[in-house]
Write an enzyme that holds these catalytic residues in place. Sequence first.
Site, PDB file in Angstrom:
ATOM      1  N   GLN A   1       2.214  -6.193  -3.191  1.00 18.27           N
ATOM      2  CA  GLN A   1       2.422  -6.192  -1.746  1.00 18.27           C
ATOM      3  C   GLN A   1       3.719  -5.443  -1.380  1.00 18.27           C
ATOM      4  O   GLN A   1       4.075  -4.496  -2.063  1.00 18.27           O
ATOM      5  CB  GLN A   1       2.437  -7.623  -1.187  1.00 18.27           C
TER       6      GLN A   1
ATOM      7  N   LYS B   1       2.555   2.038  -5.087  1.00 20.54           N
ATOM      8  CA  LYS B   1       3.253   1.476  -6.256  1.00 20.54           C
ATOM      9  C   LYS B   1       2.484   1.723  -7.538  1.00 20.54           C
ATOM     10  O   LYS B   1       3.083   1.945  -8.592  1.00 20.54           O
ATOM     11  CB  LYS B   1       3.477  -0.028  -6.056  1.00 20.54           C
TER      12      LYS B   1
ATOM     13  N   ARG C   1      -6.441   0.889   7.348  1.00 16.56           N
ATOM     14  CA  ARG C   1      -5.028   0.587   7.563  1.00 16.56           C
ATOM     15  C   ARG C   1      -4.559   1.123   8.912  1.00 16.56           C
ATOM     16  O   ARG C   1      -4.968   2.202   9.333  1.00 16.56           O
ATOM     17  CB  ARG C   1      -4.181   1.192   6.441  1.00 16.56           C
TER      18      ARG C   1
ATOM     19  N   VAL D   1      -8.226  -3.313  -2.065  1.00 16.31           N
ATOM     20  CA  VAL D   1      -8.884  -4.593  -2.340  1.00 16.31           C
ATOM     21  C   VAL D   1     -10.019  -4.862  -1.367  1.00 16.31           C
ATOM     22  O   VAL D   1     -11.123  -5.217  -1.755  1.00 16.31           O
ATOM     23  CB  VAL D   1      -7.849  -5.742  -2.294  1.00 16.31           C
TER      24      VAL D   1
ATOM     25  N   ASP E   1       0.819  -1.221   0.000  1.00 14.02           N
ATOM     26  CA  ASP E   1       0.000   0.000   0.000  1.00 14.02           C
ATOM     27  C   ASP E   1       0.848   1.264   0.000  1.00 14.02           C
ATOM     28  O   ASP E   1       0.416   2.315   0.466  1.00 14.02           O
ATOM     29  CB  ASP E   1      -0.952   0.023   1.214  1.00 14.02           C
TER      30      ASP E   1
ATOM     31  N   GLY F   1      -3.621  -4.285  -4.358  1.00  8.90           N
ATOM     32  CA  GLY F   1      -4.504  -3.183  -4.696  1.00  8.90           C
ATOM     33  C   GLY F   1      -3.733  -1.976  -5.165  1.00  8.90           C
ATOM     34  O   GLY F   1      -2.901  -1.450  -4.430  1.00  8.90           O
ATOM     35  N   HIS F   2      -3.982  -1.534  -6.392  1.00  8.93           N
ATOM     36  CA  HIS F   2      -3.321  -0.345  -6.930  1.00  8.93           C
ATOM     37  C   HIS F   2      -4.381   0.651  -7.373  1.00  8.93           C
ATOM     38  O   HIS F   2      -5.261   0.313  -8.171  1.00  8.93           O
ATOM     39  CB  HIS F   2      -2.427  -0.715  -8.119  1.00  8.93           C
TER      40      HIS F   2
END
Length: 445
Positions: free
Chosen positions: A239, A33, A320, A315, A30, A57-58
């Site tokens: 990741q 990227k 977080r 995702v 996260d 997840g991007h």
Amino acid sequence: MTIRTARHFPSTNGLSTLANVTVIGAQWGDEGKGKIVDWLAARADVVVRFQGGHNAGHTLVVGNQTYKLSLLPSGIVRGTPSMIGNGVVLDPWHFRDEVEKLRGQGVAIAPETLSVAETCPLILPFHRDLDGLREDASAFKIGTTRRGIGPAYEDKVGRRAIRVCDLAHLDAIEPQIDRLCAHHDAIRAGFGEAPIDRAALLSSLKDIAPSTLPYARPVWRQLDGARRAGKRILFEGAQGMLLDVDHGTYPFVTSSNTVAGAAASGSGLGPSATGFVLGIVKAYTTRVGAGPFPTELTDATGERLGTRGHEFGTVTGRKRRCGWFDAVLVRQAVAVGGIAGVALTKLDVLDGFETLKICTGYRLGGRTWDYLPPHPIEQAAVEPVYEEIEGWPQSTAGARTWADLPAQAINYIRRVEELIDCPVALVSTSPEREDTILVRDPFAD
């Protein structure tokens, strides 16, 4: 100031490797990227994903449009030819849906611009079932995305996997289904679940095959051709290094190798092709799911970081966990990942803090550690040693040149460089594609 110079990889067979770039996360994922790969894709000829699955997840923000990717390479939004390498585990139903979703947003996707390695193992419905059953039954929560990634990798290593190329030979797949059922039916019985419905499985594979097979290619061969033609290849990791199955905070990790070395085996090119390794790090630290987090803040400061940084998983949507920048972990990631330069993201989230903290070491049992100890009990017990640094009141959001940054922000970046022993190559100051400060072009290195 001690700044590591970039590592240069020797040429092999007369082929220059300096034009290629490998992008990996240097924290727990996260890190942003997606934006960095999208930004670099304008300078690349090919983008290839080399590990993970649709648990990655991007999020890409381009003008007024937001694209959320979890399986497809981020370069696809730019129109850069994109490939999914053999190191990825592929859920063909999710693949179909993500392709259609992006098409609905106006992204042109066709087999001419998107390739899937013929040897990718498939994530099947019972993999998702098993992922969820394990999480629900155990008091020891790993915090998986429940998308079947781990069980699919287990079948790959156990030589039971059904792969993309098998979809073209479903009339001969019964022996493989026998092997899968012999393994999974016993596990399912232990959870009180019925055996795999073989007929339903075969029917679903026949149904999905036409959506997957048009994209199936010998990706290794395409990449070899691109390399020999002098094309710039961008390797996209998923990741983060701290989730690597070998080098991460085990067992709270993913099921694949997330380090740059995996780009070679997960794409089909040799290790000399990976080129400049760019590690992506946030200006602070976040983590989704369970596991140790030495600098985690459960107070108003942590809430402020999460709110300003919009820290929810792409995702899963999970909130977080947030904390101060941990230079110990990033320095470890730099060493293990072979990182030559970092992209520092979300600098703007730190705007307005009077004082910032950076973790420079840990205390445990009367001893000071300069790396994270290997055992989960020790990892959970370490106390961070902090260094305080002056914050800045001005906004850095949208800064695109070094001169746009306040002096305190530059001091923060320089101190990060010193502590992680690695130069900053890029600075990202918002989710927007062009709000990026280029300090050093990885493709030109």
